[in-house]
Scaffold this motif. Structure first.
Motif, PDB file in Angstrom:
ATOM      1  N   GLY A 156       0.793  -1.226   0.000  1.00  0.00           N
ATOM      2  CA  GLY A 156       0.000   0.000   0.000  1.00  0.00           C
ATOM      3  C   GLY A 156       0.823   1.271   0.000  1.00  0.00           C
ATOM      4  N   GLY A 157       2.107   1.147   0.299  1.00  0.00           N
ATOM      5  CA  GLY A 157       2.963   2.317   0.308  1.00  0.00           C
ATOM      6  C   GLY A 157       3.564   2.577   1.678  1.00  0.00           C
ATOM      7  N   THR A 158       4.332   3.655   1.735  1.00  0.00           N
ATOM      8  CA  THR A 158       5.011   4.069   2.960  1.00  0.00           C
ATOM      9  C   THR A 158       4.665   5.525   3.226  1.00  0.00           C
ATOM     10  OG1 THR A 158       6.814   2.545   2.458  1.00  0.00           O
ATOM     11  CG2 THR A 158       7.270   4.228   4.086  1.00  0.00           C
ATOM     12  N   ALA A 159       4.480   5.850   4.498  1.00  0.00           N
ATOM     13  CA  ALA A 159       4.160   7.234   4.885  1.00  0.00           C
ATOM     14  C   ALA A 159       4.686   7.491   6.290  1.00  0.00           C
ATOM     15  CB  ALA A 159       2.654   7.453   4.845  1.00  0.00           C
ATOM     16  N   ASN A 160       4.836   8.756   6.607  1.00  0.00           N
ATOM     17  CA  ASN A 160       5.200   9.144   7.966  1.00  0.00           C
ATOM     18  C   ASN A 160       3.937   9.583   8.695  1.00  0.00           C
ATOM     19  OD1 ASN A 160       7.970   8.688   7.749  1.00  0.00           O
ATOM     20  ND2 ASN A 160       8.289  10.676   6.800  1.00  0.00           N
ATOM     21  N   ASP A 161       3.782   9.115   9.943  1.00  0.00           N
ATOM     22  CA  ASP A 161       2.627   9.544  10.725  1.00  0.00           C
ATOM     23  C   ASP A 161       2.904  10.907  11.351  1.00  0.00           C
ATOM     24  OD1 ASP A 161       4.187   9.110  13.024  1.00  0.00           O
ATOM     25  OD2 ASP A 161       3.113   7.294  13.618  1.00  0.00           O
ATOM     26  N   MET A 162       1.949  11.414  12.104  1.00  0.00           N
ATOM     27  CA  MET A 162       2.101  12.769  12.649  1.00  0.00           C
ATOM     28  C   MET A 162       3.151  12.866  13.752  1.00  0.00           C
ATOM     29  SD  MET A 162      -1.463  13.350  14.533  1.00  0.00           S
ATOM     30  CE  MET A 162      -2.433  12.014  15.090  1.00  0.00           C
ATOM     31  N   TYR A 163       3.713  11.742  14.155  1.00  0.00           N
ATOM     32  CA  TYR A 163       4.778  11.737  15.164  1.00  0.00           C
ATOM     33  C   TYR A 163       6.151  11.512  14.537  1.00  0.00           C
ATOM     34  CZ  TYR A 163       0.633  11.087  18.005  1.00  0.00           C
ATOM     35  OH  TYR A 163      -0.604  11.230  18.566  1.00  0.00           O
ATOM     36  N   GLY A 164       6.199  11.431  13.205  1.00  0.00           N
ATOM     37  CA  GLY A 164       7.461  11.244  12.509  1.00  0.00           C
ATOM     38  C   GLY A 164       7.868   9.795  12.327  1.00  0.00           C
ATOM     39  N   ASN A 165       6.997   8.854  12.703  1.00  0.00           N
ATOM     40  CA  ASN A 165       7.285   7.431  12.536  1.00  0.00           C
ATOM     41  C   ASN A 165       7.014   7.020  11.093  1.00  0.00           C
ATOM     42  OD1 ASN A 165       7.754   6.894  15.402  1.00  0.00           O
ATOM     43  ND2 ASN A 165       5.560   7.253  15.619  1.00  0.00           N
ATOM     44  N   THR A 166       7.896   6.200  10.537  1.00  0.00           N
ATOM     45  CA  THR A 166       7.716   5.692   9.183  1.00  0.00           C
ATOM     46  C   THR A 166       6.906   4.410   9.239  1.00  0.00           C
ATOM     47  OG1 THR A 166       9.824   6.647   8.531  1.00  0.00           O
ATOM     48  CG2 THR A 166       8.896   4.978   7.069  1.00  0.00           C
ATOM     49  N   LYS A 167       5.810   4.366   8.466  1.00  0.00           N
ATOM     50  CA  LYS A 167       4.909   3.214   8.443  1.00  0.00           C
ATOM     51  C   LYS A 167       4.800   2.692   7.013  1.00  0.00           C
ATOM     52  CE  LYS A 167       3.358   3.878  12.758  1.00  0.00           C
ATOM     53  NZ  LYS A 167       2.051   3.724  13.336  1.00  0.00           N
ATOM     54  N   ALA A 168       4.520   1.420   6.871  1.00  0.00           N
ATOM     55  CA  ALA A 168       4.268   0.807   5.573  1.00  0.00           C
ATOM     56  C   ALA A 168       3.034  -0.079   5.721  1.00  0.00           C
ATOM     57  CB  ALA A 168       5.461  -0.021   5.110  1.00  0.00           C
ATOM     58  N   GLY A 169       2.254  -0.182   4.636  1.00  0.00           N
ATOM     59  CA  GLY A 169       1.032  -0.959   4.687  1.00  0.00           C
ATOM     60  C   GLY A 169       0.996  -2.043   3.626  1.00  0.00           C
ATOM     61  N   PHE A 170       0.387  -3.166   3.982  1.00  0.00           N
ATOM     62  CA  PHE A 170       0.288  -4.323   3.100  1.00  0.00           C
ATOM     63  C   PHE A 170      -1.078  -4.982   3.262  1.00  0.00           C
ATOM     64  CE2 PHE A 170       4.659  -3.820   4.433  1.00  0.00           C
ATOM     65  CZ  PHE A 170       5.371  -3.916   3.258  1.00  0.00           C
ATOM     66  N   GLU A 171      -1.604  -5.490   2.168  1.00  0.00           N
ATOM     67  CA  GLU A 171      -2.790  -6.333   2.209  1.00  0.00           C
ATOM     68  C   GLU A 171      -2.383  -7.702   1.690  1.00  0.00           C
ATOM     69  OE1 GLU A 171      -6.733  -6.400  -0.376  1.00  0.00           O
ATOM     70  OE2 GLU A 171      -6.766  -4.762   1.113  1.00  0.00           O
ATOM     71  N   LEU A 172      -2.646  -8.727   2.472  1.00  0.00           N
ATOM     72  CA  LEU A 172      -2.247 -10.091   2.124  1.00  0.00           C
ATOM     73  C   LEU A 172      -3.480 -10.965   1.995  1.00  0.00           C
ATOM     74  CD1 LEU A 172      -0.166  -8.876   4.489  1.00  0.00           C
ATOM     75  CD2 LEU A 172       1.023 -10.962   3.909  1.00  0.00           C
ATOM     76  N   LYS A 173      -3.453 -11.864   1.001  1.00  0.00           N
ATOM     77  CA  LYS A 173      -4.551 -12.792   0.777  1.00  0.00           C
ATOM     78  C   LYS A 173      -3.984 -14.148   0.417  1.00  0.00           C
ATOM     79  CE  LYS A 173      -7.651  -9.288  -1.048  1.00  0.00           C
ATOM     80  NZ  LYS A 173      -8.406  -8.817  -2.202  1.00  0.00           N
ATOM     81  N   GLY A 174      -4.667 -15.180   0.856  1.00  0.00           N
ATOM     82  CA  GLY A 174      -4.260 -16.531   0.504  1.00  0.00           C
ATOM     83  C   GLY A 174      -5.302 -17.527   0.944  1.00  0.00           C
ATOM     84  N   LYS A 175      -5.032 -18.804   0.669  1.00  0.00           N
ATOM     85  CA  LYS A 175      -5.932 -19.888   1.039  1.00  0.00           C
ATOM     86  C   LYS A 175      -5.096 -21.051   1.540  1.00  0.00           C
ATOM     87  CE  LYS A 175      -9.231 -18.857  -2.630  1.00  0.00           C
ATOM     88  NZ  LYS A 175      -9.864 -19.377  -3.856  1.00  0.00           N
ATOM     89  N   ILE A 176      -5.648 -21.744   2.510  1.00  0.00           N
ATOM     90  CA  ILE A 176      -5.043 -22.990   2.970  1.00  0.00           C
ATOM     91  C   ILE A 176      -6.146 -24.034   3.093  1.00  0.00           C
ATOM     92  CG2 ILE A 176      -3.127 -21.902   4.205  1.00  0.00           C
ATOM     93  CD1 ILE A 176      -4.691 -22.518   6.837  1.00  0.00           C
ATOM     94  N   ASN A 177      -5.758 -25.293   3.140  1.00  0.00           N
ATOM     95  CA  ASN A 177      -6.674 -26.370   3.456  1.00  0.00           C
ATOM     96  C   ASN A 177      -6.448 -26.696   4.925  1.00  0.00           C
ATOM     97  OD1 ASN A 177      -7.758 -29.017   3.960  1.00  0.00           O
ATOM     98  ND2 ASN A 177      -7.865 -29.307   1.745  1.00  0.00           N
ATOM     99  N   ARG A 178      -7.465 -26.498   5.740  1.00  0.00           N
ATOM    100  CA  ARG A 178      -7.310 -26.676   7.190  1.00  0.00           C
ATOM    101  C   ARG A 178      -6.909 -28.104   7.553  1.00  0.00           C
ATOM    102  NH1 ARG A 178     -11.833 -28.944   9.677  1.00  0.00           N
ATOM    103  NH2 ARG A 178     -13.629 -29.163   8.301  1.00  0.00           N
TER     104      ARG A 178
END
Length: 179
Positions: free
Chosen positions: A119-141
């Motif tokens: 999803g990208g990288t951004a700095n929050d209002m406290y100066g911390n660097t954050k990165a976001g990800f969306e993950l999808k998958g399937k398993i057989n239980r």
């Protein structure tokens, strides 16, 4: 090397399972931790580790949650953690990645592949660097020893074998302290 820790306040770890093959039950883990370590800016050399507390499973129904934590499913008392360790994180195109690794549930470890959207990288209002990800998958239980099932009067199964994994993860870059 940069280290990024999961930000639990901005992360959701969910699973979806068909019930009676006609509807879907969604569950989530409320207690988890994980980190990503990488030297490359595109993260293709990332080593990713994650674990979740089985006892923190919630589906919005206490009776069902108790059944999932029992020996019929996860066996939370004997196997308190779900664990993932990456083996590769490959950039496919643009913001699309493929994450491969070993998933351990109920003492059984199997390879899994997850599709990842960065999803990208951004700095929050406290100066911390954050990165976001969306993950999808399937398993057989059943591959992980989660074999319990019931049969309806009409001969249908109560719980599908396929489990969809859905994770929205935000990580925070750890700032190295200088002495």
């Amino acid at each position: 090397m940069a280290t990024w820790n999961i930000d639990p306040m901005h992360t959701e770890i969910q699973f979806k399972v068909k019930h009676l093959v006609i509807s879907t039950v969604t569950g989530s883990f409320q207690e988890f931790s994980g980190k990503l370590e990488a030297t490359k800016d595109d993260l293709t050399d990332a080593k990713i580790s994650f674990e979740a507390s089985i006892d923190s499973i919630t589906t919005g129904n206490g009776q069902r949650d108790g059944h999932l934590k029992s020996d019929d499913f996860f066996g939370a008392e004997k196997f308190p953690k779900l664990i993932f360790e990456s083996t590769s994180f490959e950039k496919k195109s643009g913001d699309e990645y493929e994450l491969k690794g070993n998933l351990t549930i109920k003492g059984t470890t199997k390879p899994v592949t997850l599709d990842v959207e960065y999803g990208g990288t951004a700095n929050d209002m406290y100066g911390n660097t954050k990165a976001g990800f969306e993950l999808k998958g399937k398993i057989n239980r059943k591959d992980f020893g989660l074999t319990w099932n019931g049969v309806t009067e009409a001969g249908g199964v109560v719980v599908s074998e396929e489990v969809k994994l859905l994770m929205n993860v935000q990580v925070a870059k750890v700032v190295e302290e200088t002495v």
